[in-house]
Motif scaffolding. Structure first.
Motif, PDB file in Angstrom:
ATOM      1  N   SER A  69      44.063  37.874  28.261  1.00 27.60           N
ATOM      2  CA  SER A  69      43.522  37.363  27.412  1.00 27.60           C
ATOM      3  C   SER A  69      42.147  36.817  28.330  1.00 27.60           C
ATOM      4  O   SER A  69      42.288  37.070  29.803  1.00 27.60           O
ATOM      5  CB  SER A  69      43.859  35.588  27.269  1.00 27.60           C
ATOM      6  OG  SER A  69      42.618  34.508  26.462  1.00 27.60           O
ATOM      7  N   LEU A  70      41.028  37.458  27.271  1.00 32.66           N
ATOM      8  CA  LEU A  70      39.528  36.498  28.537  1.00 32.66           C
ATOM      9  C   LEU A  70      39.283  35.579  29.060  1.00 32.66           C
ATOM     10  O   LEU A  70      38.575  34.945  30.313  1.00 32.66           O
ATOM     11  CB  LEU A  70      38.464  37.147  27.905  1.00 32.66           C
ATOM     12  CG  LEU A  70      36.851  37.270  27.996  1.00 32.66           C
ATOM     13  CD1 LEU A  70      36.723  37.998  29.705  1.00 32.66           C
ATOM     14  CD2 LEU A  70      35.970  37.527  27.054  1.00 32.66           C
ATOM     15  N   LEU A  71      39.561  34.086  28.294  1.00 30.87           N
ATOM     16  CA  LEU A  71      39.765  33.448  28.365  1.00 30.87           C
ATOM     17  C   LEU A  71      40.608  31.966  29.222  1.00 30.87           C
ATOM     18  O   LEU A  71      40.377  31.389  30.256  1.00 30.87           O
ATOM     19  CB  LEU A  71      39.852  31.940  27.255  1.00 30.87           C
ATOM     20  CG  LEU A  71      38.821  31.960  25.844  1.00 30.87           C
ATOM     21  CD1 LEU A  71      39.031  31.994  24.945  1.00 30.87           C
ATOM     22  CD2 LEU A  71      37.658  32.228  25.951  1.00 30.87           C
ATOM     23  N   ALA A  72      42.160  33.067  29.185  1.00 31.11           N
ATOM     24  CA  ALA A  72      42.759  32.664  30.450  1.00 31.11           C
ATOM     25  C   ALA A  72      42.203  33.262  31.943  1.00 31.11           C
ATOM     26  O   ALA A  72      43.336  32.793  33.259  1.00 31.11           O
ATOM     27  CB  ALA A  72      43.777  32.853  30.166  1.00 31.11           C
ATOM     28  N   LEU A  73      40.784  33.994  32.401  1.00 28.88           N
ATOM     29  CA  LEU A  73      40.669  34.370  32.985  1.00 28.88           C
ATOM     30  C   LEU A  73      40.255  33.357  34.279  1.00 28.88           C
ATOM     31  O   LEU A  73      39.818  31.917  33.997  1.00 28.88           O
ATOM     32  CB  LEU A  73      39.423  35.561  34.100  1.00 28.88           C
ATOM     33  CG  LEU A  73      40.034  36.674  32.456  1.00 28.88           C
ATOM     34  CD1 LEU A  73      38.730  37.523  32.346  1.00 28.88           C
ATOM     35  CD2 LEU A  73      41.373  37.422  33.514  1.00 28.88           C
ATOM     36  N   PRO A  74      40.647  33.599  35.677  1.00 29.54           N
ATOM     37  CA  PRO A  74      39.866  32.153  36.514  1.00 29.54           C
ATOM     38  C   PRO A  74      39.052  32.606  36.427  1.00 29.54           C
ATOM     39  O   PRO A  74      37.675  33.600  36.288  1.00 29.54           O
ATOM     40  CB  PRO A  74      40.426  32.873  37.862  1.00 29.54           C
ATOM     41  CG  PRO A  74      41.421  34.065  38.026  1.00 29.54           C
ATOM     42  CD  PRO A  74      41.487  34.105  36.844  1.00 29.54           C
ATOM     43  N   PRO A  75      37.407  31.709  36.963  1.00 26.87           N
ATOM     44  CA  PRO A  75      35.904  31.283  36.583  1.00 26.87           C
ATOM     45  C   PRO A  75      35.339  32.338  37.459  1.00 26.87           C
ATOM     46  O   PRO A  75      34.251  32.977  37.681  1.00 26.87           O
ATOM     47  CB  PRO A  75      36.025  29.924  36.861  1.00 26.87           C
ATOM     48  CG  PRO A  75      37.039  29.383  36.938  1.00 26.87           C
ATOM     49  CD  PRO A  75      38.317  30.320  37.106  1.00 26.87           C
ATOM     50  N   VAL A  76      36.182  32.451  38.720  1.00 27.76           N
ATOM     51  CA  VAL A  76      35.748  33.912  40.274  1.00 27.76           C
ATOM     52  C   VAL A  76      35.566  35.030  39.525  1.00 27.76           C
ATOM     53  O   VAL A  76      34.532  35.545  39.087  1.00 27.76           O
ATOM     54  CB  VAL A  76      36.285  33.013  41.060  1.00 27.76           C
ATOM     55  CG1 VAL A  76      35.665  34.454  42.075  1.00 27.76           C
ATOM     56  CG2 VAL A  76      36.198  32.128  41.642  1.00 27.76           C
ATOM     57  N   THR A  77      36.992  35.497  38.698  1.00 31.55           N
ATOM     58  CA  THR A  77      37.009  36.515  37.952  1.00 31.55           C
ATOM     59  C   THR A  77      36.548  37.192  36.966  1.00 31.55           C
ATOM     60  O   THR A  77      36.177  38.121  36.663  1.00 31.55           O
ATOM     61  CB  THR A  77      38.575  36.992  38.219  1.00 31.55           C
ATOM     62  OG1 THR A  77      39.212  36.871  38.492  1.00 31.55           O
ATOM     63  CG2 THR A  77      38.906  38.686  37.212  1.00 31.55           C
ATOM     64  N   LEU A  78      36.186  36.284  36.147  1.00 33.47           N
ATOM     65  CA  LEU A  78      35.180  35.892  34.921  1.00 33.47           C
ATOM     66  C   LEU A  78      34.352  36.994  35.663  1.00 33.47           C
ATOM     67  O   LEU A  78      32.827  37.447  34.894  1.00 33.47           O
ATOM     68  CB  LEU A  78      34.873  35.084  33.519  1.00 33.47           C
ATOM     69  CG  LEU A  78      34.592  34.919  32.813  1.00 33.47           C
ATOM     70  CD1 LEU A  78      34.699  36.393  31.870  1.00 33.47           C
ATOM     71  CD2 LEU A  78      34.791  34.049  32.232  1.00 33.47           C
ATOM     72  N   ALA A  79      32.991  35.824  36.344  1.00 34.10           N
ATOM     73  CA  ALA A  79      31.716  36.374  37.218  1.00 34.10           C
ATOM     74  C   ALA A  79      32.017  37.714  37.631  1.00 34.10           C
ATOM     75  O   ALA A  79      30.713  37.975  38.236  1.00 34.10           O
ATOM     76  CB  ALA A  79      31.854  34.750  38.320  1.00 34.10           C
ATOM     77  N   SER A  80      32.436  38.109  38.328  1.00 35.46           N
ATOM     78  CA  SER A  80      32.964  38.630  39.468  1.00 35.46           C
ATOM     79  C   SER A  80      32.838  40.011  37.674  1.00 35.46           C
ATOM     80  O   SER A  80      31.676  41.452  38.282  1.00 35.46           O
ATOM     81  CB  SER A  80      34.400  39.658  39.946  1.00 35.46           C
ATOM     82  OG  SER A  80      34.077  38.137  40.934  1.00 35.46           O
ATOM     83  N   ARG A  81      33.224  39.565  36.625  1.00 37.32           N
ATOM     84  CA  ARG A  81      33.057  41.123  35.866  1.00 37.32           C
ATOM     85  C   ARG A  81      31.849  41.198  35.372  1.00 37.32           C
ATOM     86  O   ARG A  81      31.165  42.222  35.677  1.00 37.32           O
ATOM     87  CB  ARG A  81      33.737  40.639  34.910  1.00 37.32           C
ATOM     88  CG  ARG A  81      35.710  40.981  34.480  1.00 37.32           C
ATOM     89  CD  ARG A  81      36.491  40.441  33.788  1.00 37.32           C
ATOM     90  NE  ARG A  81      37.720  41.239  33.808  1.00 37.32           N
ATOM     91  CZ  ARG A  81      38.488  41.442  32.707  1.00 37.32           C
ATOM     92  NH1 ARG A  81      37.777  40.560  31.723  1.00 37.32           N
ATOM     93  NH2 ARG A  81      39.428  41.571  33.030  1.00 37.32           N
ATOM     94  N   ILE A  82      31.346  39.898  35.189  1.00 41.42           N
ATOM     95  CA  ILE A  82      29.421  39.642  34.172  1.00 41.42           C
ATOM     96  C   ILE A  82      28.176  40.310  35.682  1.00 41.42           C
ATOM     97  O   ILE A  82      28.104  41.547  35.022  1.00 41.42           O
ATOM     98  CB  ILE A  82      30.072  38.628  34.497  1.00 41.42           C
ATOM     99  CG1 ILE A  82      30.234  37.526  33.438  1.00 41.42           C
ATOM    100  CG2 ILE A  82      28.122  38.276  33.399  1.00 41.42           C
ATOM    101  CD1 ILE A  82      30.604  36.212  32.392  1.00 41.42           C
TER     102      ILE A  82
END
Length: 220
Positions: A69-82
């Motif tokens: 799930s994209l929503l279940a990602l940690p904020p650090v991982t999601l920000a790093s992806r972007i």
């Protein structure tokens, strides 16, 4: 004879930038950002990247699973992806713009101001690509250090450590920053050469000063 010319500097900067861009693209999808080995089972090694979590065992080998799930990602991982995706996009645009601004490229031939502007835009975009590569890997490294020395966690609980992809991301980010800086150096060298050529042209076409023995002649 000057070995370091503007043309050579332009091609060197583009080569360094392209190498950093390729390394950034590969690093983004590697599942080796984090590594962990449990003392309870030394035969298992865990790896985690921005897109996958992997486990390596001698019996099965490497088995990876994408985050569900994209929503279940940690904020650090999601920000790093972007940030990494932004780095790849800006790096591609920067390398393309710098390529069309090179001396010897037929597109835009005779439009020196346009080619100079393309080099400047390419250098700025490559700089942005390098910064957006260094930012996520440094953020993840900081979070890992904080969690590694967190005294509230039990000592038997395994901690994530730096993976090979993090060092690759640092290396590619520095390559992009250096490549963008070299482009600005090439632009400054080109401006200096153009100024010297215009000065020589002015001196060669300037009329010699009149002396006191100058005589005005008339055609009768």
């Amino acid at each position: 004879m000057v070995l370091l010319t503007t043309k050579l500097m332009q091609r060197t900067s583009l080569f360094v930038s392209f190498g950093g861009l390729v390394s950034t693209f590969i690093t983004t999808f590697l599942p080796l950002w984090k590594t962990m080995n449990s003392d309870l089972n030394e035969m298992e090694n865990w790896y985690e990247g921005l897109w996958h979590t992997c486990i390596f065992t001698e019996e099965v080998g490497l088995h990876c699973k994408a985050f569900e799930s994209l929503l279940a990602l940690p904020p650090v991982t999601l920000a790093s992806r972007i940030l990494m995706c932004l780095s790849i996009a800006s790096g591609l645009l920067g390398v393309a713009a710098a390529f069309f601004g090179l001396e010897g490229v037929e597109i835009g031939q005779g439009r020196e101001k346009v080619k100079r502007m393309l080099l400047i835009v390419g250098g700025i975009l490559i700089w942005i690509s390098g910064v957006t590569t260094l930012a996520p890997v440094s953020l993840i490294a900081y979070v890992m250090v904080v969690e590694f020395w967190d005294e509230s966690l039990p000592d038997v609980m395994p901690r994530w450590e730096y993976g090979e992809a993090m060092f690759s991301a640092w290396f590619s980010g520095f390559l992009l920053v250096i490549g963008g800086s070299f482009i600005f150096v090439a632009v400054c060298m080109g401006d200096h050469e153009a100024k010297q050529q215009s000065k020589v042209f002015f001196q060669t076409h300037r009329q010699p000063p009149r002396t006191q023995n100058y005589l005005k002649t008339e055609i009768l």
